[in-house]
Write an enzyme that holds these catalytic residues in place. Sequence first.
Site, PDB file in Angstrom:
ATOM      1  N   ARG A  68       7.170  -8.181  19.720  1.00  0.00           N
ATOM      2  CA  ARG A  68       7.269  -9.477  20.396  1.00  0.00           C
ATOM      3  C   ARG A  68       6.159 -10.409  19.912  1.00  0.00           C
ATOM      4  O   ARG A  68       5.085  -9.956  19.519  1.00  0.00           O
ATOM      5  CB  ARG A  68       7.142  -9.301  21.915  1.00  0.00           C
ATOM      6  CG  ARG A  68       8.266  -8.510  22.558  1.00  0.00           C
ATOM      7  CD  ARG A  68       8.094  -8.488  24.067  1.00  0.00           C
ATOM      8  NE  ARG A  68       9.200  -7.824  24.747  1.00  0.00           N
ATOM      9  CZ  ARG A  68       9.263  -6.543  25.013  1.00  0.00           C
ATOM     10  NH1 ARG A  68       8.255  -5.757  24.645  1.00  0.00           N
ATOM     11  NH2 ARG A  68      10.302  -6.019  25.629  1.00  0.00           N
ATOM     12  N   ASN A 125       0.850  -1.183   0.000  1.00  0.00           N
ATOM     13  CA  ASN A 125       0.000   0.000   0.000  1.00  0.00           C
ATOM     14  C   ASN A 125       0.894   1.245   0.000  1.00  0.00           C
ATOM     15  O   ASN A 125       2.108   1.166   0.013  1.00  0.00           O
ATOM     16  CB  ASN A 125      -0.935  -0.030   1.205  1.00  0.00           C
ATOM     17  CG  ASN A 125      -2.267   0.629   0.920  1.00  0.00           C
ATOM     18  OD1 ASN A 125      -2.315   1.702   0.319  1.00  0.00           O
ATOM     19  ND2 ASN A 125      -3.350  -0.006   1.346  1.00  0.00           N
ATOM     20  N   THR A 134      12.875  -5.403  15.886  1.00  0.00           N
ATOM     21  CA  THR A 134      14.303  -5.276  16.148  1.00  0.00           C
ATOM     22  C   THR A 134      15.010  -6.622  16.206  1.00  0.00           C
ATOM     23  O   THR A 134      16.240  -6.672  16.180  1.00  0.00           O
ATOM     24  CB  THR A 134      14.549  -4.539  17.474  1.00  0.00           C
ATOM     25  OG1 THR A 134      13.937  -5.292  18.542  1.00  0.00           O
ATOM     26  CG2 THR A 134      13.947  -3.142  17.435  1.00  0.00           C
ATOM     27  N   LYS A 135      14.243  -7.714  16.312  1.00  0.00           N
ATOM     28  CA  LYS A 135      14.817  -9.059  16.403  1.00  0.00           C
ATOM     29  C   LYS A 135      14.050  -9.997  15.466  1.00  0.00           C
ATOM     30  O   LYS A 135      12.929  -9.697  15.042  1.00  0.00           O
ATOM     31  CB  LYS A 135      14.743  -9.581  17.843  1.00  0.00           C
ATOM     32  CG  LYS A 135      15.584  -8.784  18.816  1.00  0.00           C
ATOM     33  CD  LYS A 135      15.491  -9.361  20.224  1.00  0.00           C
ATOM     34  CE  LYS A 135      16.363  -8.565  21.195  1.00  0.00           C
ATOM     35  NZ  LYS A 135      16.277  -9.095  22.575  1.00  0.00           N
ATOM     36  N   HIS A 157      23.487   3.613  11.766  1.00  0.00           N
ATOM     37  CA  HIS A 157      24.588   4.545  11.989  1.00  0.00           C
ATOM     38  C   HIS A 157      25.234   4.275  13.344  1.00  0.00           C
ATOM     39  O   HIS A 157      24.573   3.773  14.256  1.00  0.00           O
ATOM     40  CB  HIS A 157      24.078   5.990  11.939  1.00  0.00           C
ATOM     41  CG  HIS A 157      23.319   6.308  10.689  1.00  0.00           C
ATOM     42  ND1 HIS A 157      23.930   6.648   9.520  1.00  0.00           N
ATOM     43  CD2 HIS A 157      21.980   6.291  10.431  1.00  0.00           C
ATOM     44  CE1 HIS A 157      23.020   6.850   8.582  1.00  0.00           C
ATOM     45  NE2 HIS A 157      21.829   6.636   9.112  1.00  0.00           N
ATOM     46  N   ARG A 188       1.169 -14.633  19.795  1.00  0.00           N
ATOM     47  CA  ARG A 188       0.689 -16.018  19.847  1.00  0.00           C
ATOM     48  C   ARG A 188       0.937 -16.699  18.514  1.00  0.00           C
ATOM     49  O   ARG A 188       1.279 -16.048  17.519  1.00  0.00           O
ATOM     50  CB  ARG A 188      -0.815 -16.068  20.166  1.00  0.00           C
ATOM     51  CG  ARG A 188      -1.728 -15.515  19.084  1.00  0.00           C
ATOM     52  CD  ARG A 188      -3.176 -15.789  19.428  1.00  0.00           C
ATOM     53  NE  ARG A 188      -4.121 -15.247  18.462  1.00  0.00           N
ATOM     54  CZ  ARG A 188      -4.503 -15.866  17.338  1.00  0.00           C
ATOM     55  NH1 ARG A 188      -3.992 -17.038  17.012  1.00  0.00           N
ATOM     56  NH2 ARG A 188      -5.401 -15.313  16.535  1.00  0.00           N
TER      57      ARG A 188
END
Length: 211
Positions: free
Chosen positions: A178, A83, A163-164, A113, A181
Amino acid sequence: MTMKERMLSGKPCLAFDKELLEERNAQQRRQFDFNNLDPEDSEGRVRLLKEMLGGCTENVWMERPIYFDYGKNTYVGDNFYANTGLTVLDGARVTIGDNVFCAPYVGIYTAGHPVHPYPRNLGIEYNLPVTIGDNVWIGAQSVINPGVTIGSNVVIGSGSVVTKDIPDNVIAVGNPCRVLRKITDEDKNYYFRNLPIDRELFDIAEKQEEK
């Protein structure tokens, strides 16, 4: 080793290197044409996307405007849809699988950076690859950070900051993102907060798929 070679190998590089600036400027010209195409020129959209990207199929659609740093470092699979407002900073390779949907204003960033201001102010940056699997839906205004891998059959909730790495077959949300489920076969029967999808709609969609 050139700055481009450093960039593509994940080593620190200088963002304002002449070769890299020229490549980014060339991409800006191509996406200017794309962002200003006639709305009904579907063939032109696909043609320009094939020119801009490292790889894509005929079955790709991106609403305008889009923004890529380089374009050629991004590879998208079949049946990709984005989109409006997709932004991809692809100093490293961005690999996106089949049947991936991006809601408005998704950002995929390989670039980062240094934390300390001295190297940062010298124009030093790094780029780490991003990989997104098959059958992924990324919610509006989500951010995918450098070096992240998102598995297949995943939903990223809107406004998430990833971030992970995210495993297969889950719903993941939040900042930082995170796992909420797992996604199960039972989810096939519902579309939002246990609101059911009726069998008639499945039948219609499956018949259209067969044509």
